[in-house]
Design a protein around this motif. Structure first.
Motif, PDB file in Angstrom:
ATOM      1  N   THR A  43       0.762  -1.297   0.192  1.00 29.69           N
ATOM      2  CA  THR A  43      -0.193  -0.098  -0.069  1.00 29.69           C
ATOM      3  C   THR A  43       0.961   1.210  -0.060  1.00 29.69           C
ATOM      4  OG1 THR A  43      -0.023   0.256   2.333  1.00 29.69           O
ATOM      5  CG2 THR A  43      -1.988  -1.026   1.287  1.00 29.69           C
ATOM      6  N   ARG A  44       0.099   2.372  -0.283  1.00 34.91           N
ATOM      7  CA  ARG A  44       1.018   3.493  -0.482  1.00 34.91           C
ATOM      8  C   ARG A  44       1.846   4.083   0.863  1.00 34.91           C
ATOM      9  NH1 ARG A  44       1.302   6.823  -4.499  1.00 34.91           N
ATOM     10  NH2 ARG A  44      -0.375   5.942  -5.472  1.00 34.91           N
ATOM     11  N   ASP A  45       1.196   3.465   1.849  1.00 38.45           N
ATOM     12  CA  ASP A  45       1.749   3.810   3.354  1.00 38.45           C
ATOM     13  C   ASP A  45       2.719   2.876   3.574  1.00 38.45           C
ATOM     14  OD1 ASP A  45       0.160   2.145   3.962  1.00 38.45           O
ATOM     15  OD2 ASP A  45      -0.888   2.809   5.389  1.00 38.45           O
ATOM     16  N   ALA A  46       3.184   2.381   2.718  1.00 47.77           N
ATOM     17  CA  ALA A  46       4.293   1.073   2.856  1.00 47.77           C
ATOM     18  C   ALA A  46       3.823  -0.189   3.872  1.00 47.77           C
ATOM     19  CB  ALA A  46       5.528   1.896   3.569  1.00 47.77           C
ATOM     20  N   ALA A  47       2.920  -0.513   3.958  1.00 41.09           N
ATOM     21  CA  ALA A  47       2.120  -1.649   4.698  1.00 41.09           C
ATOM     22  C   ALA A  47       2.296  -2.747   3.711  1.00 41.09           C
ATOM     23  CB  ALA A  47       0.911  -1.157   4.973  1.00 41.09           C
ATOM     24  N   LEU A  48       2.791  -3.834   3.996  1.00 37.86           N
ATOM     25  CA  LEU A  48       2.613  -4.964   3.248  1.00 37.86           C
ATOM     26  C   LEU A  48       1.680  -6.211   3.964  1.00 37.86           C
ATOM     27  CD1 LEU A  48       6.536  -5.528   3.106  1.00 37.86           C
ATOM     28  CD2 LEU A  48       4.927  -4.954   1.362  1.00 37.86           C
ATOM     29  N   VAL A  49       0.587  -6.175   3.223  1.00 40.61           N
ATOM     30  CA  VAL A  49      -0.489  -7.011   3.808  1.00 40.61           C
ATOM     31  C   VAL A  49      -0.638  -8.446   3.257  1.00 40.61           C
ATOM     32  CG1 VAL A  49      -2.963  -7.163   4.054  1.00 40.61           C
ATOM     33  CG2 VAL A  49      -1.853  -4.896   4.051  1.00 40.61           C
ATOM     34  N   PRO A  50      -0.432  -9.327   3.998  1.00 36.97           N
ATOM     35  CA  PRO A  50      -0.376 -11.010   3.423  1.00 36.97           C
ATOM     36  C   PRO A  50      -1.628 -11.491   3.395  1.00 36.97           C
ATOM     37  CG  PRO A  50       0.384 -11.007   5.603  1.00 36.97           C
ATOM     38  CD  PRO A  50       0.075  -9.582   5.248  1.00 36.97           C
ATOM     39  N   VAL A  51      -1.773 -11.944   2.039  1.00 37.46           N
ATOM     40  CA  VAL A  51      -2.947 -12.517   1.792  1.00 37.46           C
ATOM     41  C   VAL A  51      -3.030 -14.071   1.452  1.00 37.46           C
ATOM     42  CG1 VAL A  51      -4.929 -12.521  -0.086  1.00 37.46           C
ATOM     43  CG2 VAL A  51      -3.871 -10.572   0.742  1.00 37.46           C
ATOM     44  N   GLU A  52      -3.673 -14.968   2.278  1.00 35.97           N
ATOM     45  CA  GLU A  52      -3.706 -16.154   1.941  1.00 35.97           C
ATOM     46  C   GLU A  52      -5.085 -16.785   1.513  1.00 35.97           C
ATOM     47  OE1 GLU A  52      -1.863 -19.803   1.632  1.00 35.97           O
ATOM     48  OE2 GLU A  52      -1.046 -18.121   2.199  1.00 35.97           O
ATOM     49  N   VAL A  53      -4.760 -17.522   0.256  1.00 40.93           N
ATOM     50  CA  VAL A  53      -5.875 -17.946  -0.705  1.00 40.93           C
ATOM     51  C   VAL A  53      -5.964 -19.605  -0.843  1.00 40.93           C
ATOM     52  CG1 VAL A  53      -6.965 -17.925  -2.830  1.00 40.93           C
ATOM     53  CG2 VAL A  53      -5.730 -15.890  -2.058  1.00 40.93           C
ATOM     54  N   SER A  80      -4.542  -8.811   7.811  1.00 41.35           N
ATOM     55  CA  SER A  80      -4.261  -9.656   7.012  1.00 41.35           C
ATOM     56  C   SER A  80      -5.673 -10.412   6.297  1.00 41.35           C
ATOM     57  CB  SER A  80      -3.580 -11.004   7.637  1.00 41.35           C
ATOM     58  OG  SER A  80      -4.247 -11.567   8.483  1.00 41.35           O
ATOM     59  N   VAL A  81      -5.543 -11.221   5.303  1.00 48.71           N
ATOM     60  CA  VAL A  81      -6.736 -11.657   4.493  1.00 48.71           C
ATOM     61  C   VAL A  81      -6.695 -13.016   4.418  1.00 48.71           C
ATOM     62  CG1 VAL A  81      -8.060 -11.422   2.288  1.00 48.71           C
ATOM     63  CG2 VAL A  81      -6.757  -9.419   3.005  1.00 48.71           C
ATOM     64  N   VAL A  82      -7.500 -13.807   4.724  1.00 50.70           N
ATOM     65  CA  VAL A  82      -7.938 -15.073   4.493  1.00 50.70           C
ATOM     66  C   VAL A  82      -8.954 -15.142   3.381  1.00 50.70           C
ATOM     67  CG1 VAL A  82      -7.117 -16.157   6.436  1.00 50.70           C
ATOM     68  CG2 VAL A  82      -9.523 -15.658   6.099  1.00 50.70           C
ATOM     69  N   GLU A  83      -8.727 -15.894   2.123  1.00 51.32           N
ATOM     70  CA  GLU A  83      -9.949 -15.714   1.142  1.00 51.32           C
ATOM     71  C   GLU A  83     -10.004 -17.544   0.594  1.00 51.32           C
ATOM     72  OE1 GLU A  83      -9.520 -14.569  -3.589  1.00 51.32           O
ATOM     73  OE2 GLU A  83      -9.097 -12.956  -2.090  1.00 51.32           O
ATOM     74  N   ALA A  84     -11.295 -17.827   0.691  1.00 49.00           N
ATOM     75  CA  ALA A  84     -11.573 -18.992  -0.015  1.00 49.00           C
ATOM     76  C   ALA A  84     -12.248 -19.056  -1.289  1.00 49.00           C
ATOM     77  CB  ALA A  84     -12.445 -19.915   1.146  1.00 49.00           C
ATOM     78  N   ASP A  90     -21.185 -22.866   0.870  1.00 47.08           N
ATOM     79  CA  ASP A  90     -20.350 -24.207   0.760  1.00 47.08           C
ATOM     80  C   ASP A  90     -19.203 -24.292   1.772  1.00 47.08           C
ATOM     81  OD1 ASP A  90     -21.939 -25.015  -1.358  1.00 47.08           O
ATOM     82  OD2 ASP A  90     -20.602 -23.788  -2.943  1.00 47.08           O
ATOM     83  N   MET A  91     -19.012 -23.119   2.581  1.00 48.38           N
ATOM     84  CA  MET A  91     -17.945 -23.088   3.501  1.00 48.38           C
ATOM     85  C   MET A  91     -18.302 -23.923   4.680  1.00 48.38           C
ATOM     86  SD  MET A  91     -16.364 -19.589   2.926  1.00 48.38           S
ATOM     87  CE  MET A  91     -15.520 -18.958   1.580  1.00 48.38           C
ATOM     88  N   THR A  92     -17.109 -24.150   5.536  1.00 51.97           N
ATOM     89  CA  THR A  92     -17.061 -24.756   6.788  1.00 51.97           C
ATOM     90  C   THR A  92     -17.803 -23.653   7.613  1.00 51.97           C
ATOM     91  OG1 THR A  92     -15.090 -24.138   7.337  1.00 51.97           O
ATOM     92  CG2 THR A  92     -15.330 -26.433   6.379  1.00 51.97           C
ATOM     93  N   ALA A  93     -18.473 -24.127   9.005  1.00 48.33           N
ATOM     94  CA  ALA A  93     -18.952 -22.898   9.596  1.00 48.33           C
ATOM     95  C   ALA A  93     -18.260 -22.079  10.276  1.00 48.33           C
ATOM     96  CB  ALA A  93     -19.964 -23.696  10.660  1.00 48.33           C
ATOM     97  N   ASN A  94     -16.969 -22.662  10.501  1.00 45.28           N
ATOM     98  CA  ASN A  94     -15.844 -21.859  11.268  1.00 45.28           C
ATOM     99  C   ASN A  94     -15.183 -20.905  10.487  1.00 45.28           C
ATOM    100  OD1 ASN A  94     -14.319 -23.616  10.023  1.00 45.28           O
ATOM    101  ND2 ASN A  94     -13.120 -24.214  11.772  1.00 45.28           N
ATOM    102  N   PHE A  95     -15.437 -20.607   9.195  1.00 47.39           N
ATOM    103  CA  PHE A  95     -14.575 -20.025   8.478  1.00 47.39           C
ATOM    104  C   PHE A  95     -14.597 -18.450   8.561  1.00 47.39           C
ATOM    105  CE2 PHE A  95     -13.619 -17.264   4.602  1.00 47.39           C
ATOM    106  CZ  PHE A  95     -12.439 -17.550   4.380  1.00 47.39           C
ATOM    107  N   ILE A  96     -15.833 -18.100   8.892  1.00 49.14           N
ATOM    108  CA  ILE A  96     -16.317 -16.772   9.064  1.00 49.14           C
ATOM    109  C   ILE A  96     -15.551 -16.220  10.518  1.00 49.14           C
ATOM    110  CG2 ILE A  96     -18.489 -16.922  10.324  1.00 49.14           C
ATOM    111  CD1 ILE A  96     -17.388 -13.826   8.497  1.00 49.14           C
ATOM    112  N   GLY A  97     -15.356 -17.057  11.511  1.00 50.61           N
ATOM    113  CA  GLY A  97     -14.800 -16.983  12.718  1.00 50.61           C
ATOM    114  C   GLY A  97     -13.349 -16.645  12.596  1.00 50.61           C
ATOM    115  N   LEU A  98     -12.599 -16.818  11.204  1.00 49.90           N
ATOM    116  CA  LEU A  98     -11.308 -16.277  11.174  1.00 49.90           C
ATOM    117  C   LEU A  98     -11.206 -14.964  11.012  1.00 49.90           C
ATOM    118  CD1 LEU A  98     -10.161 -19.236   8.644  1.00 49.90           C
ATOM    119  CD2 LEU A  98      -9.495 -18.995  11.080  1.00 49.90           C
ATOM    120  N   GLN A  99     -12.402 -14.052  10.526  1.00 47.23           N
ATOM    121  CA  GLN A  99     -12.225 -12.690  10.798  1.00 47.23           C
ATOM    122  C   GLN A  99     -12.271 -12.190  11.890  1.00 47.23           C
ATOM    123  OE1 GLN A  99     -14.139 -10.738   7.261  1.00 47.23           O
ATOM    124  NE2 GLN A  99     -15.757  -9.859   8.683  1.00 47.23           N
TER     125      GLN A  99
END
Length: 176
Positions: A43-53, A80-84, A90-99
């Motif tokens: 990002t412009r403010d020099a942040a590195l944001v990891p995304v796991e897919v 950070s970001v988790v993306e399925a 179709d997702m497991t019930a606990n996925f939203i709990g990762l947010q």
């Protein structure tokens, strides 16, 4: 989706999305990465944001989430970001709990599904949350997929795709 969110305002806050990045600590003897991200946002403010897919939400095991948390800490990332790659129904019930979100400090981790990431031009109300968990109904999914197929079929008659002309000459819809 992320691209459109970061383009808001006069200048983009997003410099780039870089796929398949390995991160090494700054030590001469280190020969293996300290972590890896499916996508690393800069990002412009020099942040590195990891995304796991992951292909499905079941890929987000405790071990995989732990690796993402370690990388987030190492990078001193603000979030950070988790993306399925599937719809919420179709997702497991606990996925939203990762947010992870706190009203006073914002997101520590965003959880995304096809419900959000396949929206061609995301919109949200002033004061709204672009990352709010809003699963689509089966009817909404079908409507989105039908529109996508119609768009592809219409494009076949027009020849090679020109994204600029498509964007600039597109007839606005009621939603626009």
């Amino acid at each position: 989706m992320t691209h459109w969110i970061f383009l808001g305002g006069k200048e983009s806050r997003l410099i780039g999305l870089h796929p398949g990045m390995e991160v090494y600590q700054n030590k001469a003897a280190v020969t293996s990465p300290a972590g890896e991200a499916a996508v690393l946002m800069l990002t412009r403010d020099a942040a590195l944001v990891p995304v796991e897919v992951k292909r499905t939400s079941t890929g987000f095991t405790d071990e995989e989430v732990g690796k993402l948390d370690t990388l987030t800490t190492l990078l001193e990332a603000p979030w950070s970001v988790v993306e399925a790659c599937q719809y919420a129904h179709d997702m497991t019930a606990n996925f939203i709990g990762l947010q992870s979100h706190q009203p006073d400090s914002g997101y520590a981790r965003v959880a995304l599904s096809y419900d959000a990431i396949l929206d061609p031009t995301p919109r949200w109300p002033l004061g709204g949350d672009p990352f709010e968990w809003k699963p689509l109904t089966s009817e909404e999914i079908q409507s989105r997929e039908d529109a996508f197929v119609r768009r592809l079929a219409d494009q076949a008659d027009l020849g090679p795709y020109d994204w600029l002309a498509d964007h600039m000459l597109r007839t606005p819809t009621v939603r626009d």
